[in-house]
Every structure is written in C-alpha cells, then in structure tokens.
Design a protein around this motif. Structure first.
Motif, mmCIF file in Angstrom:
data_model
loop_
_atom_site.group_PDB
_atom_site.id
_atom_site.type_symbol
_atom_site.label_atom_id
_atom_site.label_comp_id
_atom_site.label_asym_id
_atom_site.label_seq_id
_atom_site.Cartn_x
_atom_site.Cartn_y
_atom_site.Cartn_z
ATOM 1 N N THR A 12 0.821 -1.209 0.000
ATOM 2 C CA THR A 12 0.000 0.000 0.000
ATOM 3 C C THR A 12 0.858 1.262 0.000
ATOM 4 O OG1 THR A 12 -1.572 -1.238 1.326
ATOM 5 C CG2 THR A 12 -1.917 1.128 1.204
ATOM 6 N N GLU A 83 -7.536 -5.795 -3.321
ATOM 7 C CA GLU A 83 -8.794 -5.039 -3.499
ATOM 8 C C GLU A 83 -8.643 -3.725 -4.277
ATOM 9 O OE1 GLU A 83 -7.899 -5.345 -0.032
ATOM 10 O OE2 GLU A 83 -8.748 -7.319 0.280
ATOM 11 N N ASP A 241 -1.196 -10.088 -0.943
ATOM 12 C CA ASP A 241 -0.069 -10.061 0.005
ATOM 13 C C ASP A 241 -0.333 -10.817 1.309
ATOM 14 O OD1 ASP A 241 -1.789 -8.113 1.040
ATOM 15 O OD2 ASP A 241 -0.357 -6.462 0.855
HETATM 16 O O1 LIG Z 1 -0.278 -3.077 2.131
HETATM 17 P P1 LIG Z 1 -0.516 -4.070 3.199
HETATM 18 O O2 LIG Z 1 0.622 -5.025 3.308
HETATM 19 O O3 LIG Z 1 -0.931 -3.510 4.510
HETATM 20 O O4 LIG Z 1 -1.743 -4.979 2.713
HETATM 21 C C1 LIG Z 1 -2.946 -4.425 2.317
HETATM 22 C C2 LIG Z 1 -3.980 -5.502 2.162
HETATM 23 O O5 LIG Z 1 -3.695 -6.379 1.138
HETATM 24 C C3 LIG Z 1 -5.347 -4.914 1.988
HETATM 25 O O6 LIG Z 1 -6.306 -5.929 1.976
#
Ligand SMILES: O=P(O)(O)OC[C@H](O)CO
Ligand SMILES: Nc1ncnc2c1ncn2[C@@H]1O[C@H](COP(=O)(O)OP(=O)(O)O)[C@@H](O)[C@H]1O
Length: 493
Positions: A12, A83, A241
């Motif tokens: 993210t 998503e 992820d």
């Molecule tokens: O970016 P991260 O590692 O917090 O992951 C985000 C998730 O995949 C959202 O569902």
C-alpha cells in the motif's frame, strides 16, 4: 549456475523487489515509497502509473545493484495490496482513473444499496465476504458511473479491470495477459469462492459487464513473460499479500495462523479445503490455488495499523521515522490512560463499520507526545486482540503462539505489548518479509526450484515474546479499549 527468484511486493505504501537465492535467502532488496492521494475525507487513491513505474524501477534496481545476470533469474513472483482497483483502456493501455485504494470509503452508499436489496447473506455465501467498500466490486461500479465515457467503453468491451497484480502483469507482458490468481479474485466481492467463477448475479446487481474481468488462475502458474530489452523472465507466482504471507510463514495446514503488521493488520487462519463461515465478523477468503486444489482461510482485516504510525510521522510530525515510535513509547511505559482508535478508514473486522472515525481518549493536562505514540502503537495490538478472540471462537481453538511478520512487527515494544494483551506467545521469524517469501516460493515451486516443504526448512525464529502482564491489568486495559471503540462507531453516518 546460480539461480535466483525475484518477488515483487507491491504494498500500500511502497513497491519492493526482493531477490532470493536458491537457498531461499534474501540477497537484495530495493524499495520505494510512492504517493498516497487523499482527494476528500475518506477517499484514498494511488496513481496506477506511479505504482507501475516504482515497481518496475525497483525490479531493475535489484537486478543491477546485485549484478545478477537476468538469464539466471528463474522466475518472478508477484504479491500485492489487495482489493485496490484499477480500470484501464485495453487499446491505449492507460488507466481511466486513479486506483481506488482498499481503504477508500466513497462507495459506502453503493454498499447500502446492495444491503437494501437484501444481498448480504447471498454475498457472504457466495464470496465469503461482508458487503463493505473495502472490496473491489463497488469501486469498479463507481469508476464506471463517474468517469465520463467509461460505461460506453466498458459496454464495447474496451475496458479492463484489475487488482494491482493484474495491472502489473498486463503491463509487464506488453498487454498480452489479463489475469489474476484465486486469492486476489476472492477479494473482489464478485467471485464465487465455491464454484470458482465470476458471479453473474452480483455483476448484474452492480451493472458491471463481465468483459472487464481478468482470467483467474492458480497462484503458481504461467502468468506470461516480462520482456525488457533482450531480458525475458517468466512470471510464475501471484498471490494477494496477506495470503502470500500465510504461505511464507509456512501455515500450510488447517489451524495455522499468522498476523501481518503492515499498513493494515491482517490475521489469516488456514482452514484447508473447508470453507468456514464466521459468526464473529471475520471473512472467508481463498488462501491459494496450488497443486490442483484451492484452499481457504478465515481472515480478520484491520484497516489501519502501520498507517497510524505513518500518521504520527507524516500528519502530526511527532516522529521522523516509523521505527522511532519504539524509542518514544518506551519513555511512556507504565502510563496506560490514553487510547487512540485509528478508525481513519472506518473499522474493519470484527466491527465492519464504514462510518466509524478515529478518536483519542483519556487526555489529561500532562498527556504528551510519548503517551500518544505509545497509545497509537498499542492500538495495533488491541485491534489484533479483537480479531484473535473472534477467530478462536469461530475455529474453536486456542492459539498457543502467534506468528507475526510485516514492517511494524520489528517493533519490540509493540510485540511485547501484543504478547501481554493477548496472554499468548508471539513468535517473530528472522525474515519478517513473509509476503515476499510467499510470492517467491509460489514462483519457485512452479519452476521446480523449490518444494513447499523447503519453506519450513528455511524459516527461522528470531525472537519469542512471552506474556508477562498480570491478568487484572490486562483485562482493565482491554475493557478501556472496547469502551473507546464503542464511542467511535457510526461517527460519520
Ligand atoms: O499493504 P498491506 O501489506 O498492509 O496490505 C494491504 C492488504 O492487502 C489490503 O487488503
Ligand atoms: N519499527 C516500526 N515500528 C512501528 N511501525 C513500523 C515500524 N517499521 C515500519 N512500520 C510501519 O509498517 C508499515 C510498513 O510495513 P510494510 O510491511 O512495508 O507495509 P506495506 O506492505 O503495507 O506497505 C508502515 O505503515 C510503517 O509505518
């Protein structure tokens, strides 16, 4: 000849490329943060071109920095923030709008409309999910309804939708492969996780033409070839992820769980081939498709975890780097009166309140920066406790130890508080980039470099945090947290 695998971990907040040698050790990492765009309260966007360019730049950088001969790279595995929704024009290859990020709340009214059509149970049974703006479906609809000309192009079959994995694959293969894997498809709220097919009724309810959708493949399979000059590297593993982290932590059998502390916090429990439904606000998701079968997981999704630490850094400017939170929180140890509920993007599991908003409680005249930082860190642990309690009740188990990973799991104060507030041992592996490990192994397994069991052999525990808090203090603290959460609910309704 020395062989390598590269995992692309498109998170993210940053794009990472991680180079693994044949022994499964990380020998190089290249990482770049990219822009978070907040156009309105509750809206979160990324520029798809920034996602792509930062990810490809890191891929080239890790190869160059470590002087790897590209033909020695056996495969690429891709793992991604899930998503987050990109819609692009198949002819021009250009996105027609920014990526709408998983945290974005603009589609809450579309979710309400679905609920008022009585679709909640249907969505749960078919997709394993609750109706929430978190998932891709309502984001696709919003783009088709709000971007000029989008619906007409979609009707003509000229638009493509993808989660970030699909967007990267499409571009890396020169627009020849429009695909995703089972784990990512199961996050769209359009995918039937039992029949393993896109669901027509939900597509109709949201007026989304099926022509925009990618092909869904097993997580270790052929996703095309990345051609770059005269370099050609096959893409052979893809997973969301959090599912990749479950794989990377070697949680292969039912009853095994991990918790990843990244931007959000996500606990997944392997339920094998059993599609288990939660009675406590968790969701059911596809873990991966591998060896000719699909396996499932129960998931507790917390929307704001490490992002709250970034908020301390980027919005409040009271720390310079995320890791400094450990130093400042240590100065406030023993002061327990302040609570931060970081419901900046509503509340996910187990509350599912799109209208909750963040708040700070328990301020007194002597409250200072250290207390606020400590309380923010603790909010990650409290949210994890909410999830673990729901999960243990759903699964009828008691975890003896919680496997952790992700950026914020490096924080010792947080991990000790986590063990204390759960009254459960917390086990941190040497490699906390489990997400990248999972993606690398999915690709490595497909090209025959590794077997699944190799992950178990390569995984080493770095530190175990043992619970040391008295039960009375633990219960009192957690009661305070629950009270604080109650007061945040429904705020923006
Ligand atoms: O970016 P991260 O590692 O917090 O992951 C985000 C998730 O995949 C959202 O569902
Ligand atoms: N030592 C630390 N203490 C607390 N939070 C941290 C620490 N190191 C990183 N973080 C947080 O962890 C997140 C980064 O973790 P990462 O696993 O890279 O996340 P993502 O994949 O979501 O981008 C950031 O939100 C950052 O604020």
């Amino acid at each position: 000849m020395e062989k390598f695998i590269i995992a692309l971990d498109q998170g993210t907040t940053s794009s990472r490329a991680v180079l693994f040698n044949k022994e499964g050790q990380i020998v190089g990492v290249a990482q770049q943060e990219f822009r978070q765009i907040f156009p309105k309260p509750g809206w979160v966007e990324h520029d798809p071109m920034e996602i792509l360019n930062s990810q490809l730049a890191m891929l080239s950088k890790v190869i160059d920095d470590h002087h790897v001969t590209p033909k020695n790279i056996a495969a690429i595995g891709i793992t991604n923030q899930r998503e987050t929704t990109v819609v692009w024009n198949r002819k021009t290859g250009r996105p027609i709008f920014n990526a709408i990020v998983w945290q974005d709340k603009r589609t809450a009214p579309i979710c309400e409309a679905l609920k008022s059509q009585g679709l909640e149970e249907y969505v749960r049974d078919t997709t394993g999910l609750v109706i929430d703006s978190y998932f891709s479906a309502t984001k696709i609809k919003w783009i088709l309804d709000n971007v000029e000309g989008a619906r007409a192009l979609a009707t003509k079959g000229e638009l493509a939708f993808g989660t970030v994995d699909s967007w990267l694959i499409w571009n890396m293969t020169g627009g020849t492969v429009h695909a995703t894997d089972y784990s990512n498809a199961s996050r769209t709220m359009l995918y039937d996780i039992r029949r393993l097919a896109w669901n027509k009724k939900l597509l109709q309810a949201l007026d989304i033409p099926g022509s925009v959708l990618p092909e869904v493949k097993p997580s270790a399979s052929d996703f095309g070839i990345w051609k770059h000059g005269d370099v050609e590297i096959p893409i052979r593993g893809v997973a969301g992820d959090q599912q990749a982290a479950l794989f990377g932590q070697a949680c292969f059998t039912p009853g095994m769980a991990k918790n990843t502390y990244g931007t959000g916090c996500f606990m997944l429990l392997n339920t094998g081939t059993n599609i288990q439904q939660s009675k406590n606000g968790l969701i059911t998701t596809i873990a991966w498709g591998l060896d000719g079968k699909v396996e499932y997981a129960l998931e507790g999704s917390v929307f704001i975890a490490g992002a709250a630490i970034q908020w301390l850094r980027d919005s409040l400017h009271i720390i310079d780097q995320s890791k400094d939170s450990e130093y400042f929180a240590a100065k406030a140890l023993g002061v327990d009166d302040v609570y931060v509920v970081p419901a900046f993007a509503g509340l996910g599991a187990p509350y599912w309140d799109m209208y909750a908003r963040g708040a700070i409680f328990g301020l007194t005249r002597d409250t200072g920066k250290d207390h606020l930082i400590k309380a923010t860190l603790e909010s990650l642990a409290y949210q994890t406790k909410d999830i673990l309690m729901a999960m243990e009740e759903d699964a009828g188990i008691k975890l003896s130890s919680l496997k952790v990973d992700g950026g914020a799991s490096a924080n010792n104060i947080l991990m000790q508080f986590q063990a204390d507030i759960l009254a459960t041992e917390v086990e941190r592996p040497e490699v906390i980039e489990s997400t990248a490990v999972g993606a690398a192994y999915l690709a490595g397994i497909h090209v025959g470099l590794w077997k699944k069991e190799d992950i178990v052999n390569h995984r080493k525990v770095q530190k175990v945090f043992n619970p040391a808090m008295e039960a009375a203090r633990r219960d009192k603290l957690y009661r305070g947290w629950k009270k604080a959460v109650e007061r945040c609910k429904g705020w923006a309704e």
